[in-house]
Design a protein around this motif. Structure first.
Motif, PDB file in Angstrom:
ATOM      1  N   ASN A  99       0.823  -1.218   0.000  1.00 17.86           N
ATOM      2  CA  ASN A  99       0.000   0.000   0.000  1.00 17.86           C
ATOM      3  C   ASN A  99       0.856   1.267   0.000  1.00 17.86           C
ATOM      4  OD1 ASN A  99      -2.236  -1.722   0.177  1.00 17.86           O
ATOM      5  ND2 ASN A  99      -2.294  -1.591   2.419  1.00 17.86           N
ATOM      6  N   LEU A 100       1.888   1.280  -0.828  1.00 11.40           N
ATOM      7  CA  LEU A 100       2.756   2.459  -0.892  1.00 11.40           C
ATOM      8  C   LEU A 100       2.002   3.642  -1.499  1.00 11.40           C
ATOM      9  CD1 LEU A 100       4.853   0.087  -0.588  1.00 11.40           C
ATOM     10  CD2 LEU A 100       6.449   1.584  -1.796  1.00 11.40           C
ATOM     11  N   GLN A 101       2.131   4.781  -0.855  1.00 15.71           N
ATOM     12  CA  GLN A 101       1.465   5.991  -1.328  1.00 15.71           C
ATOM     13  C   GLN A 101       2.387   7.179  -1.097  1.00 15.71           C
ATOM     14  OE1 GLN A 101      -2.376   6.668   0.398  1.00 15.71           O
ATOM     15  NE2 GLN A 101      -2.648   8.650  -0.602  1.00 15.71           N
ATOM     16  N   GLU A 102       2.712   7.894  -2.176  1.00 12.99           N
ATOM     17  CA  GLU A 102       3.623   9.027  -2.058  1.00 12.99           C
ATOM     18  C   GLU A 102       2.954  10.164  -1.296  1.00 12.99           C
ATOM     19  OE1 GLU A 102       6.706  11.689  -4.769  1.00 12.99           O
ATOM     20  OE2 GLU A 102       5.215  10.401  -5.746  1.00 12.99           O
ATOM     21  N   ILE A 103       3.725  10.778  -0.414  1.00 15.19           N
ATOM     22  CA  ILE A 103       3.235  11.911   0.374  1.00 15.19           C
ATOM     23  C   ILE A 103       3.635  13.197  -0.336  1.00 15.19           C
ATOM     24  CG2 ILE A 103       3.381  13.121   2.581  1.00 15.19           C
ATOM     25  CD1 ILE A 103       4.090  10.434   3.857  1.00 15.19           C
ATOM     26  N   SER A 126      11.660  11.458  -2.563  1.00 16.23           N
ATOM     27  CA  SER A 126      10.242  11.177  -2.370  1.00 16.23           C
ATOM     28  C   SER A 126      10.019  10.499  -1.025  1.00 16.23           C
ATOM     29  CB  SER A 126       9.724  10.275  -3.491  1.00 16.23           C
ATOM     30  OG  SER A 126       9.840  10.922  -4.744  1.00 16.23           O
ATOM     31  N   ILE A 127       8.887  10.795  -0.405  1.00 16.57           N
ATOM     32  CA  ILE A 127       8.497  10.168   0.856  1.00 16.57           C
ATOM     33  C   ILE A 127       7.192   9.420   0.617  1.00 16.57           C
ATOM     34  CG2 ILE A 127       7.874  10.537   3.266  1.00 16.57           C
ATOM     35  CD1 ILE A 127       9.496  13.115   3.189  1.00 16.57           C
ATOM     36  N   PHE A 128       7.145   8.180   1.085  1.00 19.92           N
ATOM     37  CA  PHE A 128       5.963   7.355   0.897  1.00 19.92           C
ATOM     38  C   PHE A 128       5.417   6.889   2.243  1.00 19.92           C
ATOM     39  CE2 PHE A 128       8.020   7.201  -3.145  1.00 19.92           C
ATOM     40  CZ  PHE A 128       7.040   6.936  -4.093  1.00 19.92           C
ATOM     41  N   MET A 129       4.126   6.670   2.282  1.00 25.74           N
ATOM     42  CA  MET A 129       3.504   5.937   3.377  1.00 25.74           C
ATOM     43  C   MET A 129       3.368   4.486   2.929  1.00 25.74           C
ATOM     44  SD  MET A 129       0.433   8.465   4.642  1.00 25.74           S
ATOM     45  CE  MET A 129      -0.039   7.302   5.927  1.00 25.74           C
ATOM     46  N   ALA A 130       3.405   3.561   3.890  1.00 22.72           N
ATOM     47  CA  ALA A 130       3.264   2.150   3.540  1.00 22.72           C
ATOM     48  C   ALA A 130       2.794   1.368   4.755  1.00 22.72           C
ATOM     49  CB  ALA A 130       4.587   1.588   3.034  1.00 22.72           C
TER      50      ALA A 130
END
Length: 200
Positions: free
Chosen positions: A173-177, A193-197
């Protein structure tokens, strides 16, 4: 007093670390260390049986002259204590029995170490066993990255403060912030880039 310890009087040996100079094990010395009991004029000799010790095994300690030199140098350093000397007949290595370096931190409320069976040095963490165990059985595939992570892991003093290698396929569930510029309210263009996961 340093004494000769029969190797079969040491039980529950558990390797806790190894480097280019030595291996270190924890063990239970069945006979235990010497103590004096009683009151003045009525002192008696005694021992604390089933006593936890560290076994210091120097690489190259099969050679008696090498071991004697290292033992002498170690004992002469202020603060160093050696309970006794033994020999593993299977490997022909001479071994120093020394104090458990973390004995003052071991309390029952921290729980028992699953490896050495001693009290932990902090909650659910044994400073003797866990840092070295944490460095084993994983790799990033890059030797320099592995070395850097392990150098940090070996210094960890608490379970929650251990960093680890995370296989990328354990992240979903990677999602770029996207970060907004507070003045223009436009999305900042960042080189990193910073991602949530979700870490499985």
């Amino acid at each position: 007093m340093i004494e000769w310890i029969q190797f079969n009087r040491l039980i529950n040996l558990q390797k806790i670390r190894e480097d280019e100079l030595e291996m270190r094990f924890m063990a239970i010395w069945i006979d235990g260390i010497r103590i004096i009991k009683g009151e003045p004029v009525e002192y008696t000799r005694s021992r604390i049986g089933s006593f936890g010790v560290n076994l210091k095994i120097l690489h190259g300690s099969q050679a008696s002259d090498f071991f004697i030199k290292k033992l002498t140098n170690y004992v002469e350093l202020e603060g160093n204590i050696v309970y006794g000397v033994t020999k593993d007949m299977a490997t022909n290595q001479y071994i120093m029995a020394v104090p458990d370096e973390f004995s003052s931190k071991r309390i029952a409320s921290n729980g028992k170490c699953i490896y050495c069976k001693h009290n932990n040095t902090s909650p659910a963490w044994c400073q003797s066993c866990d840092p070295w165990k944490t460095t084993q059985e994983w790799t990033s595939g890059n030797e320099e990255i592995d070395t850097s992570i392990r150098e940090i892991q070996i210094k960890a003093t608490e379970y929650e403060k251990v960093i680890e290698w995370i296989p990328y396929d354990r992240l979903i569930n990677l999602q770029e912030i996207k970060e907004l510029n507070q003045e223009t309210e436009e999305i900042k263009e960042e080189s990193n880039s910073i991602f949530m996961a979700t870490w499985l």
